[in-house]
Design a protein around this motif. Structure first.
Motif, PDB file in Angstrom:
ATOM      1  N   THR A   1      -3.283   6.567   2.243  1.00 42.65           N
ATOM      2  CA  THR A   1      -2.685   5.537   3.089  1.00 42.65           C
ATOM      3  C   THR A   1      -2.883   4.143   2.510  1.00 42.65           C
ATOM      4  N   SER A   2      -4.009   3.926   1.866  1.00 38.79           N
ATOM      5  CA  SER A   2      -4.335   2.580   1.377  1.00 38.79           C
ATOM      6  C   SER A   2      -3.926   2.326  -0.065  1.00 38.79           C
ATOM      7  N   SER A   3      -3.845   3.383  -0.884  1.00 36.90           N
ATOM      8  CA  SER A   3      -3.598   3.126  -2.312  1.00 36.90           C
ATOM      9  C   SER A   3      -2.640   4.109  -2.977  1.00 36.90           C
ATOM     10  N   HIS A   4      -1.733   4.645  -2.195  1.00 42.22           N
ATOM     11  CA  HIS A   4      -0.583   5.440  -2.672  1.00 42.22           C
ATOM     12  C   HIS A   4      -0.873   6.405  -3.834  1.00 42.22           C
ATOM     13  N   ALA A   5       0.067   6.509  -4.797  1.00 49.75           N
ATOM     14  CA  ALA A   5      -0.013   7.539  -5.845  1.00 49.75           C
ATOM     15  C   ALA A   5      -1.164   7.333  -6.816  1.00 49.75           C
TER      16      ALA A   5
ATOM     17  N   SER B   1       0.800  -1.222   0.000  1.00 50.21           N
ATOM     18  CA  SER B   1       0.000   0.000   0.000  1.00 50.21           C
ATOM     19  C   SER B   1       0.837   1.279   0.000  1.00 50.21           C
ATOM     20  N   ILE B   2       2.153   1.152  -0.157  1.00 47.79           N
ATOM     21  CA  ILE B   2       2.991   2.348  -0.225  1.00 47.79           C
ATOM     22  C   ILE B   2       3.522   2.507  -1.641  1.00 47.79           C
ATOM     23  N   THR B   3       4.078   3.668  -1.925  1.00 45.06           N
ATOM     24  CA  THR B   3       4.508   3.974  -3.288  1.00 45.06           C
ATOM     25  C   THR B   3       5.629   3.043  -3.754  1.00 45.06           C
ATOM     26  N   THR B   4       5.685   2.789  -5.040  1.00 47.04           N
ATOM     27  CA  THR B   4       6.562   1.762  -5.614  1.00 47.04           C
ATOM     28  C   THR B   4       8.032   1.895  -5.241  1.00 47.04           C
ATOM     29  N   PRO B   5       8.680   3.057  -5.396  1.00 52.05           N
ATOM     30  CA  PRO B   5      10.120   3.136  -5.070  1.00 52.05           C
ATOM     31  C   PRO B   5      10.439   2.719  -3.639  1.00 52.05           C
ATOM     32  N   ILE B   6       9.595   3.144  -2.684  1.00 52.14           N
ATOM     33  CA  ILE B   6       9.812   2.772  -1.286  1.00 52.14           C
ATOM     34  C   ILE B   6       9.466   1.304  -1.070  1.00 52.14           C
ATOM     35  N   GLY B   7       8.382   0.855  -1.680  1.00 55.40           N
ATOM     36  CA  GLY B   7       7.931  -0.518  -1.511  1.00 55.40           C
ATOM     37  C   GLY B   7       8.954  -1.539  -1.968  1.00 55.40           C
TER      38      GLY B   7
ATOM     39  N   ILE C   1       0.880   9.483   1.511  1.00 55.28           N
ATOM     40  CA  ILE C   1       1.836   8.644   0.790  1.00 55.28           C
ATOM     41  C   ILE C   1       3.206   8.701   1.470  1.00 55.28           C
ATOM     42  N   GLY C   2       3.668   9.927   1.713  1.00 51.34           N
ATOM     43  CA  GLY C   2       4.987  10.086   2.318  1.00 51.34           C
ATOM     44  C   GLY C   2       5.055   9.539   3.727  1.00 51.34           C
ATOM     45  N   LEU C   3       4.071   9.887   4.563  1.00 53.32           N
ATOM     46  CA  LEU C   3       4.100   9.448   5.955  1.00 53.32           C
ATOM     47  C   LEU C   3       3.914   7.938   6.084  1.00 53.32           C
TER      48      LEU C   3
ATOM     49  N   LEU D   1      -1.707  -3.249  -8.384  1.00 56.99           N
ATOM     50  CA  LEU D   1      -3.083  -3.725  -8.240  1.00 56.99           C
ATOM     51  C   LEU D   1      -3.797  -3.045  -7.075  1.00 56.99           C
ATOM     52  N   THR D   2      -3.072  -2.818  -5.989  1.00 55.97           N
ATOM     53  CA  THR D   2      -3.656  -2.127  -4.837  1.00 55.97           C
ATOM     54  C   THR D   2      -4.051  -0.705  -5.202  1.00 55.97           C
ATOM     55  N   GLY D   3      -3.157  -0.018  -5.916  1.00 58.17           N
ATOM     56  CA  GLY D   3      -3.442   1.355  -6.317  1.00 58.17           C
ATOM     57  C   GLY D   3      -4.642   1.452  -7.244  1.00 58.17           C
ATOM     58  N   ILE D   4      -4.697   0.565  -8.223  1.00 56.86           N
ATOM     59  CA  ILE D   4      -5.807   0.574  -9.173  1.00 56.86           C
ATOM     60  C   ILE D   4      -7.124   0.255  -8.464  1.00 56.86           C
ATOM     61  N   THR D   5      -7.081  -0.740  -7.586  1.00 55.63           N
ATOM     62  CA  THR D   5      -8.285  -1.109  -6.838  1.00 55.63           C
ATOM     63  C   THR D   5      -8.785   0.060  -5.992  1.00 55.63           C
TER      64      THR D   5
END
Length: 234
Positions: A187-191, A131-137, A212-214, A157-161
């Motif tokens: 918090t749940s689906s990032h960018a 549930s966090i942004t791709t580079p960090i994930g 997203i950042g926090l 998939l989480t972001g799109i959902t």
């Protein structure tokens, strides 16, 4: 000749842009939430690679260049946050509590589902940063023993959902507070979810960008600790 073109980084970049534009066109024409541009473009790219028997490595030469700019691109999310920063100062405590609870809920729900379906521990580690942004994930996944490639798929998939169902969830539960909506989506689906939040309103987009950042920072700082604690119950 065609093989040289497929192996050129410009192929991956070009096909990504073209397919996303097609996805945007279909989304605007159908006006269906399920027809998300990112989801459509992913399906079309996979179809092209399979039909023309193009190796994934060839596409990745250009696709990875786009991925490289994902991190810097997220900086633009700070613009609406700057404009609405007074809201953060006015609601600091509930915002921080909401994001922390959201991160904990993500991790514990992944843990519970992995236990219910008897998945391997490595899959649990892989899905923690979904549930966090791709580079960090990607970094979190590789650090705690996950599989970064699968983590990327889970994040997308989480972001799109989130982008698809967020308006429906807010309407169903009658959540009207703009700050709460933004925090929940970010918090749940990032960018990807934040792009939908921005469509819903500037305040929603600003709070989602903040989340997203926090959420990423909280996940980075505590993911290893969460893993150790949860392993006691595994």
């Amino acid at each position: 000749m065609m093989e040289d073109f497929f192996n050129n980084p410009s192929f991956g970049i070009l096909i990504s842009i073209v397919m996303f534009e097609i996805g945007l066109y279909i989304n605007k024409k159908t006006k269906l939430a399920l027809m998300h541009p990112l989801l459509i473009s992913i399906g079309l790219i996979i179809g092209v690679l399979l039909i023309f028997d193009i190796p994934l490595e060839s596409y990745s030469k250009g696709g990875d260049m786009i991925s490289y700019f994902l991190g810097p691109a997220t900086v633009i999310l700070a613009v609406p946050l700057y404009k609405q920063f007074h809201l953060f100062k006015e609601n600091t405590k509930p915002i921080l509590i909401g994001i922390v609870v959201g991160v904990l809920t993500t991790i514990t729900s992944v843990f519970a589902l992995c236990k219910v379906f008897a998945y391997e521990d490595q899959l649990f580690y892989t899905l923690i940063p979904k549930s966090i942004t791709t580079p960090i994930g990607i970094e979190v996944s590789s650090t705690i023993g996950g599989i970064p490639a699968i983590t990327v798929v889970a994040i997308v998939l989480t972001g799109i959902t989130g982008a698809i169902i967020a308006p429906l969830v807010m309407k169903f539960f009658r959540i009207n507070d703009e700050v709460a909506i933004g925090i929940a989506i970010g918090t749940s689906s990032h960018a990807v979810g934040t792009s939908k939040a921005m469509e819903m309103g500037e305040i929603q987009g600003a709070m989602s960008g903040l989340s997203i950042g926090l959420a990423g920072i909280i996940t980075v700082l505590f993911s290893s600790l969460f893993v150790r604690i949860l392993e006691l119950f595994m």
